[in-house]
Design an enzyme around this catalytic site. Structure first.
Site, PDB file in Angstrom:
ATOM      1  N   ASP A  23     -11.703   0.064 -25.324  1.00  0.00           N
ATOM      2  CA  ASP A  23     -10.363  -0.536 -25.358  1.00  0.00           C
ATOM      3  C   ASP A  23      -9.358   0.200 -24.486  1.00  0.00           C
ATOM      4  O   ASP A  23      -8.169   0.260 -24.801  1.00  0.00           O
ATOM      5  CB  ASP A  23      -9.829  -0.608 -26.811  1.00  0.00           C
ATOM      6  CG  ASP A  23     -10.847  -1.239 -27.748  1.00  0.00           C
ATOM      7  OD1 ASP A  23     -11.401  -2.277 -27.364  1.00  0.00           O
ATOM      8  OD2 ASP A  23     -11.098  -0.690 -28.832  1.00  0.00           O
ATOM      9  N   LYS A  26     -10.032  -1.676 -19.503  1.00  0.00           N
ATOM     10  CA  LYS A  26     -10.957  -1.804 -18.367  1.00  0.00           C
ATOM     11  C   LYS A  26     -10.844  -3.186 -17.714  1.00  0.00           C
ATOM     12  O   LYS A  26     -10.935  -3.314 -16.501  1.00  0.00           O
ATOM     13  CB  LYS A  26     -12.405  -1.566 -18.841  1.00  0.00           C
ATOM     14  CG  LYS A  26     -12.643  -0.149 -19.353  1.00  0.00           C
ATOM     15  CD  LYS A  26     -14.069   0.047 -19.816  1.00  0.00           C
ATOM     16  CE  LYS A  26     -14.429  -0.662 -21.104  1.00  0.00           C
ATOM     17  NZ  LYS A  26     -13.703  -0.205 -22.296  1.00  0.00           N
ATOM     18  N   GLY A  50     -14.553  -6.685 -25.575  1.00  0.00           N
ATOM     19  CA  GLY A  50     -13.476  -7.675 -25.445  1.00  0.00           C
ATOM     20  C   GLY A  50     -12.595  -7.220 -24.300  1.00  0.00           C
ATOM     21  O   GLY A  50     -11.772  -6.327 -24.469  1.00  0.00           O
ATOM     22  N   HIS A  51     -12.817  -7.768 -23.112  1.00  0.00           N
ATOM     23  CA  HIS A  51     -12.045  -7.333 -21.942  1.00  0.00           C
ATOM     24  C   HIS A  51     -10.943  -8.355 -21.665  1.00  0.00           C
ATOM     25  O   HIS A  51     -11.203  -9.494 -21.314  1.00  0.00           O
ATOM     26  CB  HIS A  51     -12.975  -7.154 -20.736  1.00  0.00           C
ATOM     27  CG  HIS A  51     -13.932  -6.005 -20.919  1.00  0.00           C
ATOM     28  ND1 HIS A  51     -14.905  -5.665 -20.019  1.00  0.00           N
ATOM     29  CD2 HIS A  51     -14.046  -5.104 -21.924  1.00  0.00           C
ATOM     30  CE1 HIS A  51     -15.561  -4.610 -20.467  1.00  0.00           C
ATOM     31  NE2 HIS A  51     -15.062  -4.257 -21.624  1.00  0.00           N
ATOM     32  N   GLN A 234     -17.291  -0.847 -23.830  1.00  0.00           N
ATOM     33  CA  GLN A 234     -17.066   0.231 -24.807  1.00  0.00           C
ATOM     34  C   GLN A 234     -16.556   1.490 -24.092  1.00  0.00           C
ATOM     35  O   GLN A 234     -15.834   1.344 -23.124  1.00  0.00           O
ATOM     36  CB  GLN A 234     -18.339   0.530 -25.612  1.00  0.00           C
ATOM     37  CG  GLN A 234     -18.725  -0.578 -26.583  1.00  0.00           C
ATOM     38  CD  GLN A 234     -19.477  -1.716 -25.930  1.00  0.00           C
ATOM     39  OE1 GLN A 234     -20.422  -1.494 -25.199  1.00  0.00           O
ATOM     40  NE2 GLN A 234     -19.068  -2.938 -26.173  1.00  0.00           N
TER      41      GLN A 234
HETATM   42  P1  IMP Z   1     -21.496  -2.235 -32.278  1.00  0.00           P
HETATM   43  O1  IMP Z   1     -21.417  -1.998 -30.820  1.00  0.00           O
HETATM   44  O2  IMP Z   1     -21.025  -3.594 -32.690  1.00  0.00           O
HETATM   45  O3  IMP Z   1     -22.846  -1.906 -32.840  1.00  0.00           O
HETATM   46  O4  IMP Z   1     -20.479  -1.216 -33.007  1.00  0.00           O
HETATM   47  C1  IMP Z   1     -20.677   0.188 -32.990  1.00  0.00           C
HETATM   48  C2  IMP Z   1     -19.344   0.924 -32.869  1.00  0.00           C
HETATM   49  O5  IMP Z   1     -18.801   0.688 -31.576  1.00  0.00           O
HETATM   50  C3  IMP Z   1     -18.285   0.459 -33.861  1.00  0.00           C
HETATM   51  O6  IMP Z   1     -17.489   1.581 -34.194  1.00  0.00           O
HETATM   52  C4  IMP Z   1     -17.461  -0.516 -33.061  1.00  0.00           C
HETATM   53  O7  IMP Z   1     -16.134  -0.638 -33.549  1.00  0.00           O
HETATM   54  C5  IMP Z   1     -17.489   0.139 -31.704  1.00  0.00           C
HETATM   55  N1  IMP Z   1     -17.325  -0.807 -30.597  1.00  0.00           N
HETATM   56  C6  IMP Z   1     -18.224  -1.704 -30.136  1.00  0.00           C
HETATM   57  N2  IMP Z   1     -17.734  -2.397 -29.103  1.00  0.00           N
HETATM   58  C7  IMP Z   1     -16.510  -1.926 -28.891  1.00  0.00           C
HETATM   59  C8  IMP Z   1     -15.510  -2.222 -27.919  1.00  0.00           C
HETATM   60  O8  IMP Z   1     -15.676  -3.057 -27.025  1.00  0.00           O
HETATM   61  N3  IMP Z   1     -14.353  -1.518 -28.027  1.00  0.00           N
HETATM   62  C9  IMP Z   1     -14.160  -0.552 -28.954  1.00  0.00           C
HETATM   63  N4  IMP Z   1     -15.074  -0.228 -29.872  1.00  0.00           N
HETATM   64  C10 IMP Z   1     -16.236  -0.910 -29.842  1.00  0.00           C
END
Ligand code: IMP
Length: 434
Positions: A23, A26, A50-51, A234
């Site tokens: 977040d 990017k 979520g970009h 991420q």
């Molecule tokens: P997962 O990727 O859904 O398995 O989540 C694993 C961890 O990564 C959790 O803490 C999510 O909140 C975090 N996470 C996954 N995708 C994002 C992102 O795009 N932005 C911020 N945190 C993320």
């Protein structure tokens, strides 16, 4: 409209990574750079990302499609390292088309990328429920279970969607195994393989034209001297190897993952650009040394509209952690940085940055890799004076408030890399290029 950053040059093969917990903004930076880029490539993650992109009064949140669709004509590639939910993807394709973008000859989907099926999403949610207070706080999009299938060599790849007979057999086999776990381990309802396939069929028809060998496409691009932007999702501190394990995502958002997830060879990479907010946030569970539970934290959330772009969850907010940022700089070999959301700090009297930790009474500038240690560290801050005036619409670094320049100079001195881009608002033109 500003769309050609002067520091960008043709032929760059640049990795762009989040230098925090995701977040970082990017999407906006990829959108900005894509004007002069031949290929924009997502290399890991899936629809957990979520970009957000804002342009002309329009706003779109992309989860799977690279953020290069709206500025220039770059070819956008979903690389082999991504895990693709075809149903989420067709929704996103419609959203992009609704903004008058023709995806023909613009979107390319790797036949080697793995597919997220509804059973991965069910498993993600069931496993989280069963973890109770140890939950990771995943996005529930099936990311972890899809990467598990990939590594366990039972995954279904995008190319496999083209042969319905074999696909049916693979889904049946996987669902049979998963049903045993759902019924006997988790006491949850079982799944119907036929229904899963039937739901998938319309999506397969729609994405079929975009499926190809993107590795070859990118090898040709490298050999032809074309420019490539490898877009990470991420953030570095959520990397499965180098992040705050087990509170991480299941892929490698760091620069190291970009080559594996795209097929672009390491020696072709010319730049590594990290994106960091002027403060910090984290979504989901796990250690976060500079998290604030006070009015400053609330104010960061409010000023920065810090709610998840994918899940809508309120983000945890805190001061910038220079120990963590320096770790990300070293981990990714960052030679460029972008600082985002500087304007969120515009009305703070005092701004703090974490310069080191205290761990069991000892001072350290090392980011601990063990989560229990990271939970125990006490952040030690340097306080800087806030500038208390708007930084929005300022076009050059020199015109920024003196105290904002001092803040940025302090960060650069600590990290040893300068901020080539400074973002002071969500729109493309709210960016200072140095
Ligand atoms: P997962 O990727 O859904 O398995 O989540 C694993 C961890 O990564 C959790 O803490 C999510 O909140 C975090 N996470 C996954 N995708 C994002 C992102 O795009 N932005 C911020 N945190 C993320």
């Amino acid at each position: 409209m500003f769309n050609t950053p002067p520091f960008f040059w043709i032929m760059a093969i640049r990795i762009l990574v989040g230098a925090q917990w995701g977040d970082e903004g990017k999407g906006k930076i990829v959108d900005l750079l894509s004007a002069e880029t031949d290929y924009v490539v997502r290399y890991q993650g899936g629809a957990n990302a979520g970009h957000t992109i804002k342009f002309d009064d329009k706003k779109i949140v992309l989860h799977l499609i690279p953020s290069g669709m709206f500025n220039g004509n770059s070819k956008c590639v979903i690389g082999n390292g991504v895990v693709i939910d075809p149903i989420a993807l067709i929704d996103e394709i419609s959203e992009v088309e609704n903004l008058d973008v023709d995806l023909k000859d613009r979107l390319y989907i790797s036949s080697s990328a793995h597919v997220i099926l509804s059973y991965h999403k069910v498993l993600d949610q069931v496993k989280e429920k069963n973890r109770g207070s140890d939950a990771i706080g995943t996005t529930g999009r099936g990311i972890g279970p899809a990467y598990v299938s990939k590594v366990a060599r039972i995954g279904i790849r995008v190319g496999d969607l083209l042969d319905l007979k074999t696909l049916e057999k693979s889904i049946q086999k996987n669902v049979k195994d998963i049903n045993k776990a759902l019924e006997h381990v988790y006491s949850e309802p079982t799944l119907d393989a036929k229904k899963i396939l039937d739901e998938l069929k319309p999506a397969i028809e729609q994405i079929k034209p975009y499926i190809c060998n993107t590795t070859q496409l990118l090898h040709d691009a490298v050999e032809n001297g074309e420019s490539i932007l490898l877009e990470g999702a991420q953030g570095s501190l959520l990397d499965v190897d180098h992040g705050t394990y087990p509170f991480v995502t299941s892929s490698s958002p760091t620069a190291g993952g970009a080559c594996a997830g795209s097929g672009v060879p390491p020696l072709a990479i010319t730049h590594a650009l990290g994106i960091s907010k002027a403060y910090s946030t984290r979504v989901g569970n796990g250690p976060y040394p500079t998290e604030l539970h006070d009015t400053d934290g609330e104010k960061l959330r409010k000023n920065g509209a810090e709610f998840g772009a994918t899940t809508g969850r309120p983000r945890r907010c805190g001061w910038l952690d220079l120990v963590a940022l320096k770790y990300a700089v070293r981990l990714n070999g960052l030679n460029e940085l972008a600082l985002t959301k500087l304007d969120v700090l515009d009305d703070f009297k005092t701004i703090k940055v974490c310069t080191h930790y205290e761990l069991d009474g000892e001072k350290t500038e090392v980011f601990p890799l063990d989560v229990e240690q990271l939970e125990r560290v006490k952040p030690v801050y340097k306080s800087l004076k806030g500038w208390n005036t708007s930084s929005r619409n300022i076009e050059s670094f020199d015109d920024l408030p003196e105290l904002a320049k001092e803040y940025i100079n302090y960060l650069e001195e600590y990290i040893g890399v300068s901020f080539n881009l400074i973002s002071t608002g969500p729109k493309r033109n709210e960016t200072i290029v140095r």
